[in-house]
Design a protein around this motif. Structure first.
Motif, PDB file in Angstrom:
ATOM      1  N   ARG A 195       0.825  -1.215   0.000  1.00 21.99           N
ATOM      2  CA  ARG A 195       0.000   0.000   0.000  1.00 21.99           C
ATOM      3  C   ARG A 195       0.859   1.266   0.000  1.00 21.99           C
ATOM      4  O   ARG A 195       0.367   2.347  -0.299  1.00 21.99           O
ATOM      5  N   GLN A 196       2.143   1.124   0.325  1.00 19.48           N
ATOM      6  CA  GLN A 196       3.032   2.282   0.388  1.00 19.48           C
ATOM      7  C   GLN A 196       3.355   2.853  -0.986  1.00 19.48           C
ATOM      8  O   GLN A 196       3.558   4.060  -1.129  1.00 19.48           O
ATOM      9  N   GLU A 197       3.390   1.996  -1.991  1.00 20.93           N
ATOM     10  CA  GLU A 197       3.822   2.430  -3.317  1.00 20.93           C
ATOM     11  C   GLU A 197       3.032   3.645  -3.818  1.00 20.93           C
ATOM     12  O   GLU A 197       3.588   4.547  -4.432  1.00 20.93           O
ATOM     13  N   ALA A 198       1.755   3.708  -3.507  1.00 21.56           N
ATOM     14  CA  ALA A 198       0.911   4.834  -3.924  1.00 21.56           C
ATOM     15  C   ALA A 198       1.332   6.143  -3.240  1.00 21.56           C
ATOM     16  O   ALA A 198       0.894   7.219  -3.651  1.00 21.56           O
ATOM     17  N   TYR A 199       2.189   6.050  -2.228  1.00 27.87           N
ATOM     18  CA  TYR A 199       2.622   7.228  -1.472  1.00 27.87           C
ATOM     19  C   TYR A 199       4.075   7.623  -1.730  1.00 27.87           C
ATOM     20  O   TYR A 199       4.532   8.641  -1.217  1.00 27.87           O
ATOM     21  N   TYR A 200       4.808   6.843  -2.510  1.00 28.49           N
ATOM     22  CA  TYR A 200       6.230   7.125  -2.726  1.00 28.49           C
ATOM     23  C   TYR A 200       6.455   8.575  -3.187  1.00 28.49           C
ATOM     24  O   TYR A 200       7.201   9.330  -2.562  1.00 28.49           O
ATOM     25  N   THR A 201       5.852   8.945  -4.305  1.00 29.96           N
ATOM     26  CA  THR A 201       6.059  10.274  -4.886  1.00 29.96           C
ATOM     27  C   THR A 201       5.591  11.358  -3.919  1.00 29.96           C
ATOM     28  O   THR A 201       6.258  12.388  -3.759  1.00 29.96           O
ATOM     29  N   TYR A 202       4.461  11.120  -3.285  1.00 30.62           N
ATOM     30  CA  TYR A 202       3.917  12.088  -2.332  1.00 30.62           C
ATOM     31  C   TYR A 202       4.893  12.330  -1.177  1.00 30.62           C
ATOM     32  O   TYR A 202       5.215  13.483  -0.855  1.00 30.62           O
TER      33      TYR A 202
END
Length: 120
Positions: A68-75
């Motif tokens: 679920r972390q991948e969706a937050y990498y760029t952020y």
């Protein structure tokens, strides 16, 4: 020194560690922002469901499993925090690499333990 902290994976459930962390962080008077799946308030901290452009984040503490972390990498990289804490169950070597490339420190640790032992 007080460290502005963003809790990602925040929960309204008082039995969840992210909820306990928000309570403990506010007890230690660290400014807290929070992102979770449901809007609500924990210890006076509003939980957002959006990736808001929070300013001055010192620490991001994660309560999301690696998938679920991948969706937050760029952020998270865009917030340019000083460090990211990977709480138990959130360990993610792929994300460690990205953080290193962006000169962002990370710790594999428990936020609650760090607070309780004066190492936060």
């Amino acid at each position: 020194m007080k460290k502005k902290t963003l809790v990602i994976g925040a929960s309204l459930n008082p039995d969840r560690y992210s909820n306990i962390a928000i309570n403990r962080l506010t007890t230690y008077e660290h400014p807290v922002q929070a992102i979770g799946l449901k809007e609500g308030v924990v210890a006076g901290v509003e939980i957002s469901v959006e990736k808001e452009d929070f300013k001055g984040i010192d620490t991001v503490t994660l309560y999301l499993n690696p998938s679920r972390q991948e969706a937050y990498y760029t952020y998270i990289l865009s917030l340019n925090p000083k460090r990211v804490i990977f709480n138990p169950g959130t360990e993610n070597p792929d994300f460690y690499k990205l953080l290193k490339e962006h000169n962002i420190e990370f710790e594999v640790a428990c936020t609650l333990v760090l607070l309780g032992t004066n190492q936060y």
